[in-house]
Design an enzyme around this catalytic site. Structure first.
Site, mmCIF file in Angstrom:
data_model
loop_
_atom_site.group_PDB
_atom_site.id
_atom_site.type_symbol
_atom_site.label_atom_id
_atom_site.label_comp_id
_atom_site.label_asym_id
_atom_site.label_seq_id
_atom_site.Cartn_x
_atom_site.Cartn_y
_atom_site.Cartn_z
ATOM 1 N N ASN A 209 48.392 72.445 1.881
ATOM 2 C CA ASN A 209 46.999 72.816 1.606
ATOM 3 C C ASN A 209 46.337 73.286 2.893
ATOM 4 O OD1 ASN A 209 45.558 70.448 2.915
ATOM 5 N ND2 ASN A 209 46.948 69.390 1.508
ATOM 6 N N PHE A 322 36.713 60.785 1.446
ATOM 7 C CA PHE A 322 36.148 62.126 1.532
ATOM 8 C C PHE A 322 36.329 62.807 0.179
ATOM 9 C CE2 PHE A 322 35.087 63.539 5.899
ATOM 10 C CZ PHE A 322 35.295 62.332 6.558
ATOM 11 N N LYS A 336 34.127 59.788 -7.936
ATOM 12 C CA LYS A 336 35.210 59.417 -7.017
ATOM 13 C C LYS A 336 34.873 58.143 -6.245
ATOM 14 C CE LYS A 336 37.248 63.285 -6.185
ATOM 15 N NZ LYS A 336 37.549 64.589 -5.633
HETATM 16 O O1 C5P Z 1 40.704 62.608 -5.675
HETATM 17 P P1 C5P Z 1 40.555 63.363 -4.413
HETATM 18 O O2 C5P Z 1 41.862 63.878 -3.859
HETATM 19 O O3 C5P Z 1 39.553 64.462 -4.429
HETATM 20 O O4 C5P Z 1 39.964 62.275 -3.399
HETATM 21 C C1 C5P Z 1 39.793 62.533 -2.054
HETATM 22 C C2 C5P Z 1 39.887 61.273 -1.258
HETATM 23 O O5 C5P Z 1 41.003 60.486 -1.710
HETATM 24 C C3 C5P Z 1 40.152 61.527 0.206
HETATM 25 O O6 C5P Z 1 39.552 60.510 0.949
HETATM 26 C C4 C5P Z 1 41.676 61.509 0.271
HETATM 27 O O7 C5P Z 1 42.122 61.186 1.575
HETATM 28 C C5 C5P Z 1 42.015 60.436 -0.724
HETATM 29 N N1 C5P Z 1 43.306 60.635 -1.424
HETATM 30 C C6 C5P Z 1 44.331 59.742 -1.223
HETATM 31 N N2 C5P Z 1 45.533 59.892 -1.896
HETATM 32 C C7 C5P Z 1 45.716 60.900 -2.753
HETATM 33 C C8 C5P Z 1 44.674 61.825 -2.978
HETATM 34 C C9 C5P Z 1 43.480 61.669 -2.289
HETATM 35 O O8 C5P Z 1 44.166 58.813 -0.431
HETATM 36 N N3 C5P Z 1 46.868 61.036 -3.359
#
Ligand code: C5P
Length: 402
Positions: A209, A322, A336
């Protein structure tokens, strides 16, 4: 608050150089050890003897004069300073700092030091607003250099505008705040994740990404500056590890998950700034996948949601997440925050100019489970990180004495 601190004052050649005498005098009254380095042109505005008398230490100007100490002086001064303050900082000196030039004693010290640097710009308003100066100031701030002022008002050249050096009292107050802040999180342990994970398809390809890692690196730097023992679990980035921070390098979400979970119980605060891949390829080919002209389908399986897992496991830890969104920012971020059980969620709309992936600046809101919301204007990621550290200190119940 400043007693015993070693403060290196850099003075460059602007009319505000006379205010350096007041600054040095006030610093000495606060029981600091002051060393002054001047540029050649600064000595046209104020005599080195003045600053020598006020600091009660030799004043350095010339790289090549007879040494005043036995060791390599610019390195020795650079290494022993707790903090470096350049006041006044002329447009020329700021440009040299931005470029990393080292053609005299002061610019060499500024390149050699690992101490925090504060600059108090002083120049004519047109020079201050020139795109070159503005760009240099931005660059310096991104590198973690602290900017003090400038003020606005009557200028020595007869005009009015921005570019007057901040008053010595304000410079002093900034230093006091800094030293108070730098012990704010002493004894606390922090973990930050940063960067975009890479999920391999075969030995040469991955799904990734656009995350640059800048936001997470800035958070690690700000936590470390505040005195926290900081571990940075980082997906691949081009960024240097912030001074004093322990970096643990990972590639995939699963590796990140292991490194974070195994450390979680000993942490006081965890900031999950990484862009973690939600899915990974179900199989990773052992050899490079060959093209054969046909359509391909990649089967994806879900990765663990590390933050949600931490939210379930957390005891006393302060947990920060975040949310990078491209639509319905607030609604998605609120959802979230609750689902992942975080103490604070940093929301940003990554489609906005000056925000999100790759940008040196960000435009964010802090959301709290009690419904509070703080909106910030566009600012450098390091400034965002410093605001976040202030909130973390509150959430940890650390007193903020000013
Ligand atoms: O659900 P989303 O990916 O948008 O959430 C973002 C937050 O969740 C960020 O703080 C990201 O570091 C964390 N995250 C995580 N593990 C994942 C996906 C997102 O810790 N698999």
């Amino acid at each position: 608050m400043l007693t015993g601190k070693k403060i290196l004052v850099g003075v460059s050649g602007g009319i505000a150089a006379y205010k350096a005498a007041d600054l040095v005098s006030r610093l000495r009254k606060m029981h600091t050890e002051v060393h002054v380095v001047m540029t050649k042109s600064a000595t046209e505005f104020i005599a080195p003897l003045t600053l020598r008398s006020l600091s009660a230490n030799p004043v350095y100007v010339d790289m090549f004069e007879e040494p005043k100490l036995w060791n390599v002086e610019h390195i020795a001064l650079a290494e022993k300073a707790d903090v470096v303050v350049v006041a006044p900082a002329t447009a020329n000196l700021l440009a040299k700092m931005a470029m990393g030039l080292a053609d005299d004693f002061l610019s060499t010290v500024l390149l050699a030091t690992r101490a925090p640097i504060f600059v108090a710009p002083a120049m004519n308003h047109a020079m201050y607003h020139h795109p070159a100066t503005q760009r240099n100031l931005k660059l310096l701030q991104e590198r973690g250099i602290h900017l003090i002022g400038p003020d606005s008002g009557f200028q020595a050249c007869g005009s009015e505008g921005d570019g007057r050096m901040s008053q010595p009292e304000e410079i002093l107050q900034t230093l006091v705040r800094f030293f108070v802040g730098s012990s704010q999180l002493k004894g606390k342990k922090a973990l930050v994740t940063a960067g975009g994970t890479q999920e391999p398809l075969d030995p040469v390809r991955f799904l990734g990404n656009r995350s640059s890692g800048r936001m997470g690196y800035a958070v690690a730097q700000a936590l470390q500056e505040a005195g926290a023992e900081t571990v940075l679990v980082s997906a691949p980035t081009d960024l240097p590890t912030p001074e004093g921070v322990t970096r643990v390098s990972v590639h995939t979400a699963l590796e990140m998950c292991d490194e974070v979970l195994s450390r979680f119980s000993e942490m006081d605060v965890v900031v999950k700034a990484a862009a973690v891949a939600d899915y990974r390829p179900a199989v990773q080919a052992e050899q490079k996948i060959k093209k054969d002209g046909s359509n391909r389908t990649i089967e994806l399986v879900p990765n663990p949601d590390i933050l949600a897992e931490l939210g379930r496991k957390k005891t006393s830890q302060v947990l920060i997440g975040f949310a990078a969104e491209t639509e319905n920012l607030l609604a998605n971020a609120q959802e979230k925050m609750l689902r992942k059980n975080v103490n604070l969620l940093v929301a940003n709309d990554v489609t906005q100019q000056g925000a999100g992936f790759g940008s040196p600046t960000n435009i964010v809101s802090f959301l709290f489970p009690d419904g509070r919301k703080i909106d910030f204007p566009q600012m450098s990621k390091l400034e965002v990180a410093r605001h976040l550290v202030t909130e973390i200190a509150h959430l940890l119940g650390v007193e903020t004495k000013e």
